[in-house]
Design an enzyme around this catalytic site. Sequence first.
Site, PDB file in Angstrom:
ATOM      1  N   GLU A 168       1.005  -1.248  -0.031  1.00  0.00           N
ATOM      2  CA  GLU A 168      -0.039   0.054  -0.051  1.00  0.00           C
ATOM      3  C   GLU A 168       0.951   1.262   0.130  1.00  0.00           C
ATOM      4  O   GLU A 168       0.754   1.882   0.908  1.00  0.00           O
ATOM      5  CB  GLU A 168      -0.907   0.171   1.169  1.00  0.00           C
ATOM      6  CG  GLU A 168      -1.999  -1.121   1.091  1.00  0.00           C
ATOM      7  CD  GLU A 168      -2.966  -1.003   2.162  1.00  0.00           C
ATOM      8  OE1 GLU A 168      -3.023  -0.535   3.341  1.00  0.00           O
ATOM      9  OE2 GLU A 168      -4.212  -1.400   1.903  1.00  0.00           O
ATOM     10  N   GLU A 326      -6.574  -7.605  -0.500  1.00  0.00           N
ATOM     11  CA  GLU A 326      -6.952  -7.559   0.934  1.00  0.00           C
ATOM     12  C   GLU A 326      -8.317  -7.125   0.829  1.00  0.00           C
ATOM     13  O   GLU A 326      -8.711  -6.115   0.007  1.00  0.00           O
ATOM     14  CB  GLU A 326      -5.973  -6.503   1.525  1.00  0.00           C
ATOM     15  CG  GLU A 326      -4.609  -6.825   1.771  1.00  0.00           C
ATOM     16  CD  GLU A 326      -3.905  -5.708   2.836  1.00  0.00           C
ATOM     17  OE1 GLU A 326      -4.683  -5.269   3.518  1.00  0.00           O
ATOM     18  OE2 GLU A 326      -2.904  -5.721   2.462  1.00  0.00           O
ATOM     19  N   TRP A 334      -9.463  -0.159  12.773  1.00  0.00           N
ATOM     20  CA  TRP A 334      -9.090   1.072  12.420  1.00  0.00           C
ATOM     21  C   TRP A 334     -10.173   2.178  12.462  1.00  0.00           C
ATOM     22  O   TRP A 334     -10.025   3.616  11.976  1.00  0.00           O
ATOM     23  CB  TRP A 334      -8.157   1.279  11.173  1.00  0.00           C
ATOM     24  CG  TRP A 334      -8.154   0.626  10.074  1.00  0.00           C
ATOM     25  CD1 TRP A 334      -8.092  -0.750   9.682  1.00  0.00           C
ATOM     26  CD2 TRP A 334      -9.125   1.134   9.088  1.00  0.00           C
ATOM     27  NE1 TRP A 334      -8.627  -1.076   8.743  1.00  0.00           N
ATOM     28  CE2 TRP A 334      -9.218  -0.230   8.098  1.00  0.00           C
ATOM     29  CE3 TRP A 334      -9.974   2.241   8.701  1.00  0.00           C
ATOM     30  CZ2 TRP A 334      -9.932   0.094   6.939  1.00  0.00           C
ATOM     31  CZ3 TRP A 334     -10.661   2.184   7.736  1.00  0.00           C
ATOM     32  CH2 TRP A 334     -10.626   1.171   6.602  1.00  0.00           C
TER      33      TRP A 334
END
Length: 675
Positions: A168, A326, A334
């Site tokens: 990422e 993912e 989060w």
Amino acid sequence: MQMTQRWIRWPAGTHNRTPTEGRNGPIAFGGDYNPEQWSEDVWQDDVRLMQEAGVNLVTVGVFSWARLQPTPDTWEFEWLDRVLDLLHEHGIAVDLATATASPPAWLTTAHPEMLPVDRLGTVLHQGGRQAWSPSSVVYREHSLRLVEKMAERYASHPALSMWHVSNELGCHNGRCYSELSAQGFRRWLRERYTDLDTFNRAWATDFWSQHYGTWEEIEPPRIAPSFSNPTQQLDFARFSSDALRDQLRAEVEVLRRHTPDVPITTNFMVMGHFKEVDYGTWVDDLDLVSNDHYMMAHDPEAHVELAFSADHTRGLAGGQPWMLLESSTSAVSWQPVNTAKPVSQLRRNSLTHVARGADAVCFFQWRASAAGAEKYHSAMLPHAGTDSELWRSVVELGADLQRLAEVSGSTVDSSVAIIVDYENWWAAELDAHPSSLLAYRRTAEGWYRSLWDANIPVDIVPRGADLTGYRVVLAPMLYLVRDADVAALDSFTRAGGQVLVTYFSGIADENDHIRLGGYPGAFRDLLGVRSDEFRPLLGEQQVALEGASLGALTGTLWSEPVVPTDAIVLATYTDGPSAGFAAITRAARGEGKAWYVSTELDAIGRRAVVDAVCAAAHVTAPIGATAGVEVVVRRSADVEYVFAINHTPQEGSVAAAGTDLLTGQVRPAPVLIPA
Ligand code: GLA
């Protein structure tokens, strides 16, 4: 965009293959595997359970740097050798990370200048992850040394099926304002503008006494007493995306040298809130496009956002299949409240990605961590172990994907495109604009939602994409345009296309300078309209519109006193600051038509306009279904795969007949889809 796709190199003996699988082999199923968090006896359980779930691909090594290189001069690969051997013995292919995502503490301690710095000047220290500035030469050198070692060591490992560069890129360090970044920014600007006169003109530095006499005086847009120069902000966003791409390119160069035949990806973050990277400018550096997608628990429309992101990823992949690298089986860790997904949602979400072109369904992560900052994040194998509803649904999902294997390699056909462009996202949402309430992606998602409701397939494409073959193109809030972008939409329309442009489009050139002479700037001629000022609306303010065929509509956020030059008026403002002026118009251009919508319509209004535009283009849903049943068709040479996903609490149906791949039953039309 010229990306030529190469798919996962499936090793001989890959687990869970079927004789009926499609062009890309089995649908990849698995997740991030972090064996370094566990003792080796757990690894044995892992591979056994992976087989039980039908896992055939795992991503390994994403955060392994500190374990692989515990000191500057020592390397420990033996544990990773054992992991890869074990996976291979069990038929699990490996998406091997270059392990560069998070530098070890010895490196940041020796070189604190490599740490990223935020806009306020705060240094982002070691202790989390991704503590590196994309402009740090020291980080670049050390990370490439690691990539060399990885590539040398695993080039011929039979489990190696693809490379996963970093992780990422830009997730936490997408904008770095350090001194090293300032130097990098200056170099980037010199390359872009060559001389200071051109540069000063582009940044319009006569405004507010900002003239620069030397390159050294230029800084990133650090926090300033008032609004920073908009072109400075825009160029810094471009530079920051390019700086991350330089890291990607540098790693790719090493990998290609060692393993020219192994496909390379890096996991994108095409999802609602992430706008740090202009992915349209990255895809040519990759062999296959992959995405990470997480849903926001508070969003009641999260399933539409998911579809949008999936279609956007497919658009970046040039219409080819892509990998969901993912996602979460249930809660993330989060968000303010990390709600659990009902297991039926896990199946719906995963199969929606497949419907929209994913030939891989992977998760963060395989086994839920027992410690660390993500220990409350769901996984394929939860803390509770195999005696859990979640595990059972993961196993069922693996079986579903095996039954769907023949779908792999098939594609989705769309005759509608929406242009979604990161540069426009940055520019349209800069500060000191007529309204701070405008939200680029929300507007694009609104239009998408109307097409989603109608089950009309959509490609979400970056700027510059070839528009040939589409019958409708939507350009929501295409604020910043180059002449070539305008010419492309003009030719598309004249050749018979329907183009729909919304408010705050065509306003600025690529330096964010206004295109003078009235709004909507560069699109005045194409749209056949002109406004002499913007009349944005306050937060709760609504305006009424009335049109002969469109009926009574409501607008928010924006209005303009639109005067047609040669467009016809489809709806007029009947109250508010632009009362009496045109609100929605249509101009005939060549064989096609150019539509303008000068306010933010509500869902009913957008749907009315979308229906009218699609009717003009003779675009209809490929297959009928009851309301709330999402239908997507993937096609291979001679088969149509119809995905029907019911988002309602009632039984629905789809007007299709055929073999149900999940059950093997032959079903006549209409096929009932359970709640
Ligand atoms: C990202 C990262 C993963 C993990 C997940 C959690 O996608 O790549 O390492 O942190 O978020 O949702």
